[in-house]
Scaffold this active site. Structure first.
Site, PDB file in Angstrom:
ATOM      1  N   HIS A  64      46.822  14.243  30.006  1.00 53.30           N
ATOM      2  CA  HIS A  64      46.539  13.102  29.123  1.00 53.30           C
ATOM      3  C   HIS A  64      47.630  12.075  29.382  1.00 53.30           C
ATOM      4  O   HIS A  64      48.786  12.318  29.044  1.00 53.30           O
ATOM      5  CB  HIS A  64      46.603  13.526  27.650  1.00 53.30           C
ATOM      6  CG  HIS A  64      45.684  14.662  27.289  1.00 53.30           C
ATOM      7  ND1 HIS A  64      44.450  14.471  26.722  1.00 53.30           N
ATOM      8  CD2 HIS A  64      45.831  16.005  27.403  1.00 53.30           C
ATOM      9  CE1 HIS A  64      43.873  15.650  26.495  1.00 53.30           C
ATOM     10  NE2 HIS A  64      44.688  16.601  26.901  1.00 53.30           N
ATOM     11  N   PHE A  65      47.257  10.945  29.995  1.00 52.52           N
ATOM     12  CA  PHE A  65      48.274   9.943  30.338  1.00 52.52           C
ATOM     13  C   PHE A  65      48.241   8.715  29.417  1.00 52.52           C
ATOM     14  O   PHE A  65      48.970   7.744  29.641  1.00 52.52           O
ATOM     15  CB  PHE A  65      48.177   9.539  31.806  1.00 52.52           C
ATOM     16  CG  PHE A  65      48.776  10.562  32.762  1.00 52.52           C
ATOM     17  CD1 PHE A  65      49.574  11.601  32.301  1.00 52.52           C
ATOM     18  CD2 PHE A  65      48.552  10.478  34.127  1.00 52.52           C
ATOM     19  CE1 PHE A  65      50.137  12.537  33.182  1.00 52.52           C
ATOM     20  CE2 PHE A  65      49.109  11.398  35.014  1.00 52.52           C
ATOM     21  CZ  PHE A  65      49.894  12.432  34.543  1.00 52.52           C
ATOM     22  N   ARG A  66      47.379   8.719  28.397  1.00 48.51           N
ATOM     23  CA  ARG A  66      47.477   7.799  27.247  1.00 48.51           C
ATOM     24  C   ARG A  66      47.214   6.339  27.535  1.00 48.51           C
ATOM     25  O   ARG A  66      47.396   5.517  26.624  1.00 48.51           O
ATOM     26  CB  ARG A  66      48.877   7.901  26.593  1.00 48.51           C
ATOM     27  CG  ARG A  66      49.372   9.301  26.295  1.00 48.51           C
ATOM     28  CD  ARG A  66      48.471  10.026  25.346  1.00 48.51           C
ATOM     29  NE  ARG A  66      49.079  11.273  24.856  1.00 48.51           N
ATOM     30  CZ  ARG A  66      48.375  12.262  24.354  1.00 48.51           C
ATOM     31  NH1 ARG A  66      47.044  12.192  24.284  1.00 48.51           N
ATOM     32  NH2 ARG A  66      48.963  13.342  23.910  1.00 48.51           N
ATOM     33  N   ASN A  96      40.444  11.046  26.119  1.00 51.58           N
ATOM     34  CA  ASN A  96      40.767  10.728  24.710  1.00 51.58           C
ATOM     35  C   ASN A  96      41.847   9.660  24.609  1.00 51.58           C
ATOM     36  O   ASN A  96      42.866   9.823  23.948  1.00 51.58           O
ATOM     37  CB  ASN A  96      41.173  12.000  23.936  1.00 51.58           C
ATOM     38  CG  ASN A  96      42.347  12.724  24.544  1.00 51.58           C
ATOM     39  OD1 ASN A  96      42.598  12.633  25.743  1.00 51.58           O
ATOM     40  ND2 ASN A  96      43.083  13.461  23.728  1.00 51.58           N
ATOM     41  N   HIS A 181      36.797  21.671  25.715  1.00 51.58           N
ATOM     42  CA  HIS A 181      37.815  22.177  24.791  1.00 51.58           C
ATOM     43  C   HIS A 181      37.052  22.940  23.710  1.00 51.58           C
ATOM     44  O   HIS A 181      36.344  22.329  22.904  1.00 51.58           O
ATOM     45  CB  HIS A 181      38.585  20.991  24.192  1.00 51.58           C
ATOM     46  CG  HIS A 181      39.619  21.371  23.177  1.00 51.58           C
ATOM     47  ND1 HIS A 181      40.908  20.906  23.229  1.00 51.58           N
ATOM     48  CD2 HIS A 181      39.566  22.160  22.082  1.00 51.58           C
ATOM     49  CE1 HIS A 181      41.603  21.391  22.206  1.00 51.58           C
ATOM     50  NE2 HIS A 181      40.803  22.163  21.486  1.00 51.58           N
ATOM     51  N   HIS A 235      41.960  25.625  28.777  1.00 51.50           N
ATOM     52  CA  HIS A 235      43.062  26.289  28.071  1.00 51.50           C
ATOM     53  C   HIS A 235      42.616  27.453  27.178  1.00 51.50           C
ATOM     54  O   HIS A 235      42.727  27.383  25.960  1.00 51.50           O
ATOM     55  CB  HIS A 235      43.923  25.296  27.279  1.00 51.50           C
ATOM     56  CG  HIS A 235      43.198  24.172  26.592  1.00 51.50           C
ATOM     57  ND1 HIS A 235      42.023  24.338  25.921  1.00 51.50           N
ATOM     58  CD2 HIS A 235      43.522  22.865  26.482  1.00 51.50           C
ATOM     59  CE1 HIS A 235      41.648  23.173  25.431  1.00 51.50           C
ATOM     60  NE2 HIS A 235      42.537  22.272  25.768  1.00 51.50           N
ATOM     61  N   ASP A 306      47.654  20.594  30.835  1.00 49.60           N
ATOM     62  CA  ASP A 306      47.350  19.963  29.550  1.00 49.60           C
ATOM     63  C   ASP A 306      48.521  19.083  29.087  1.00 49.60           C
ATOM     64  O   ASP A 306      48.894  19.074  27.913  1.00 49.60           O
ATOM     65  CB  ASP A 306      47.001  21.001  28.473  1.00 49.60           C
ATOM     66  CG  ASP A 306      46.356  20.360  27.251  1.00 49.60           C
ATOM     67  OD1 ASP A 306      46.033  19.164  27.297  1.00 49.60           O
ATOM     68  OD2 ASP A 306      46.199  21.059  26.227  1.00 49.60           O
ATOM     69  N   HIS A 310      53.742  13.283  23.312  1.00 48.55           N
ATOM     70  CA  HIS A 310      53.929  12.540  22.061  1.00 48.55           C
ATOM     71  C   HIS A 310      55.420  12.262  21.958  1.00 48.55           C
ATOM     72  O   HIS A 310      56.243  13.058  22.444  1.00 48.55           O
ATOM     73  CB  HIS A 310      53.479  13.359  20.851  1.00 48.55           C
ATOM     74  CG  HIS A 310      52.024  13.750  20.903  1.00 48.55           C
ATOM     75  ND1 HIS A 310      51.011  12.866  20.614  1.00 48.55           N
ATOM     76  CD2 HIS A 310      51.426  14.923  21.224  1.00 48.55           C
ATOM     77  CE1 HIS A 310      49.844  13.485  20.730  1.00 48.55           C
ATOM     78  NE2 HIS A 310      50.058  14.728  21.108  1.00 48.55           N
TER      79      HIS A 310
HETATM   80  O1  DOR Z   1      47.427  19.862  21.946  1.00 43.53           O
HETATM   81  C1  DOR Z   1      46.614  19.077  22.418  1.00 43.53           C
HETATM   82  N1  DOR Z   1      46.934  17.792  22.645  1.00 43.53           N
HETATM   83  N2  DOR Z   1      45.387  19.511  22.700  1.00 43.53           N
HETATM   84  C2  DOR Z   1      44.397  18.661  23.032  1.00 43.53           C
HETATM   85  O2  DOR Z   1      43.289  19.091  23.199  1.00 43.53           O
HETATM   86  C3  DOR Z   1      44.637  17.203  23.114  1.00 43.53           C
HETATM   87  C4  DOR Z   1      46.059  16.952  23.375  1.00 43.53           C
HETATM   88  C5  DOR Z   1      46.440  15.502  23.216  1.00 43.53           C
HETATM   89  O3  DOR Z   1      45.748  14.640  23.773  1.00 43.53           O
HETATM   90  O4  DOR Z   1      47.430  15.237  22.564  1.00 43.53           O
END
Ligand code: DOR
Length: 445
Positions: A64-66, A96, A181, A235, A306, A310
């Site tokens: 996830h590179f946001r 996402n 997921h 996962h 994964d 944050h």
């Molecule tokens: O812990 C998680 N963080 N699981 C996920 O499925 C999404 C991910 C996130 O995008 O932060």
């Protein structure tokens, strides 16, 4: 006189289709052009790999590179920089983001942002949702798309498919392997009271318990079988799901993560608090052992990081307001090399889980092995190096790793992408040269 190579890697032990052998590798025009004795070959650039091991480029199929939308946590430049520093040559990025990746325009926007800024090759998942279910057959085949991803349980972001009818419709609308997921949203809602209003992070695996995962994985496989659709279950964290999935290997491929193979409750929550919080959760040592058995038995096809960064400020919020996820793209390979040094993995198994496996399950064109005509993607490692993972080494904007302070044996020392040396000795080199990954089942024209 044969043409000169752009790059030769000499003197190393190289993981070829014949196994680990003493062989040099020559790359020309981005592709592997020779495997053999090349010490005297003409080359624009050389890497002396004596004492080192040359592996097919590591492919991380879950990050996830946001970008766009949460670039204060990560962006495509910093995320892929971490990948290159960690020996990863290609990444598949999750939908996402903000906006969610749900349309061709959303995908184009990510590809446009990655051009000239991504250090490694990349592809993007299309989110599967009620909003785009009837268009997924076309969307999943767009260039630069690695397939469809569905969230059955809420995690970070708004992507969610709770009900069987929508999931069945999504499964019917496409043919490529679909990544899922699997946590059951109804059970998550019913059990949220266990942590609502405050609880220690150690309660995370009680809220999102084994049944939450198993129920969703069972629902998914029933619907996938009815739709005759291949799925990739992301996962996997429980012994029970692994036993169940062993009976569905004709349809389901399986991922587990370095976090779930390395950390265990309750110790990780005592030591790391909400920094150990992710979805699905880190569970106890019984499950961790079952994951290792599933790796050894071949139930697991792929290890993905994964990577879910944050900021520390976000993680420091009181649980359960703290977000789930931890960075991991940069530590994936050092951790797996260390597990190999500890005897939990063999080198062929490691390569299968990080290169050949990703290629096989997603039908990646021209990657995943060191073979003539394949992309010149190499991950060069020092299997004997003793190194300490430290926050200061982490390129992620989040600036931390749950493995800070951990000593490992084995370290990536060079990352080569289609002949471009983008990392050597912990430093990025040259300019971001990442390109979209190609897929054999959707090659243009
Ligand atoms: O812990 C998680 N963080 N699981 C996920 O499925 C999404 C991910 C996130 O995008 O932060």
């Amino acid at each position: 006189m044969p043409d000169a190579f752009d790059l030769v890697v000499t003197g190393g032990r190289t993981f070829t289709p014949m196994g680990l052998i003493e062989a040099d590798v020559g790359i020309r025009d981005g592709r592997i052009a020779a495997i053999g004795a090349l010490a005297t070959a003409d080359a624009a650039e050389r890497i002396d790999a004596r004492g080192l091991t040359v592996l097919p480029g590591v492919i991380d199929t879950q990050v996830h590179f946001r970008e766009p939308g949460a670039e204060h946590k990560e962006d495509l430049a910093t995320g892929t920089a971490g990948a290159a520093l960690g020996g990863v040559t290609a990444i598949f990025e999750m939908p996402n983001t903000k906006p969610l990746t749900l349309t061709g325009d959303d995908l184009d926007e990510k590809l446009r942002r990655a051009a000239g800024r991504a250090w490694v090759d990349h592809a993007f998942f299309m989110g599967g949702s009620a909003a785009n279910a009837d268009r997924l057959r076309a969307l999943e085949r767009l260039p630069g798309c690695c397939g469809v991803k569905v969230f059955m349980g809420s995690s970070t972001g708004d992507l969610l498919v709770e009900d069987d009818a929508t999931l069945a419709e999504i499964l019917r609308n496409g043919v490529r392997r679909m990544a899922v997921h699997a946590e059951d949203e109804a059970r998550l809602k019913a059990r949220r009271h266990l942590v609502d209003g405050g609880a220690p992070p150690a309660r995370h695996p009680d809220w999102r318990d084994e049944q939450t995962a198993l129920i969703a994985t069972r629902r998914l496989l029933a619907l996938a079988r009815a739709a005759r659709r291949k799925v990739h279950v992301l996962h996997i964290t429980t012994a029970e799901e692994m036993a169940f999935l062993a009976g569905h290997k004709d349809l389901a491929t399986v991922e587990t993560t370095p976090q779930h193979l390395t950390l265990a409750a309750p110790e990780c929550y005592e030591r790391l608090g909400s920094y150990a919080q992710m979805n699905p959760p880190i569970r106890d040592a019984r499950h961790r052992e079952a994951l290792w058995r599933a790796v050894a038995d071949g139930i697991v096809d792929v290890i993905g990081s994964d990577h879910a960064p944050h900021t520390k400020a976000e993680k420091d919020r009181p649980y359960p307001e703290s977000p789930s996820g931890m960075p991991g793209v940069q530590t994936l390979l050092p951790l797996l090399l260390d597990h190999m040094a500890q005897g939990r993995l063999t080198l062929p198994r490691l390569v299968d889980l990080t290169s050949a496996g990703p290629q096989r399950i997603y039908d990646i064109a021209g990657k995943g092995r060191i073979a003539l005509g394949y992309d010149g993607d190499l991950t060069i490692v020092d299997l004997a190096a003793r190194r300490r993972i430290e926050n200061s080494w982490i390129a992620s904007k989040s600036g931390w790793t749950p493995f800070d302070g951990m000593w490992v044996t084995g370290w990536p020392v060079a990352t080569v992408i289609r002949g471009h040396v983008v990392m050597r000795d912990d430093a990025l080199l040259g300019a971001p040269a990442g390109r979209p990954v190609r897929f054999a089942d959707c090659l243009p024209g």
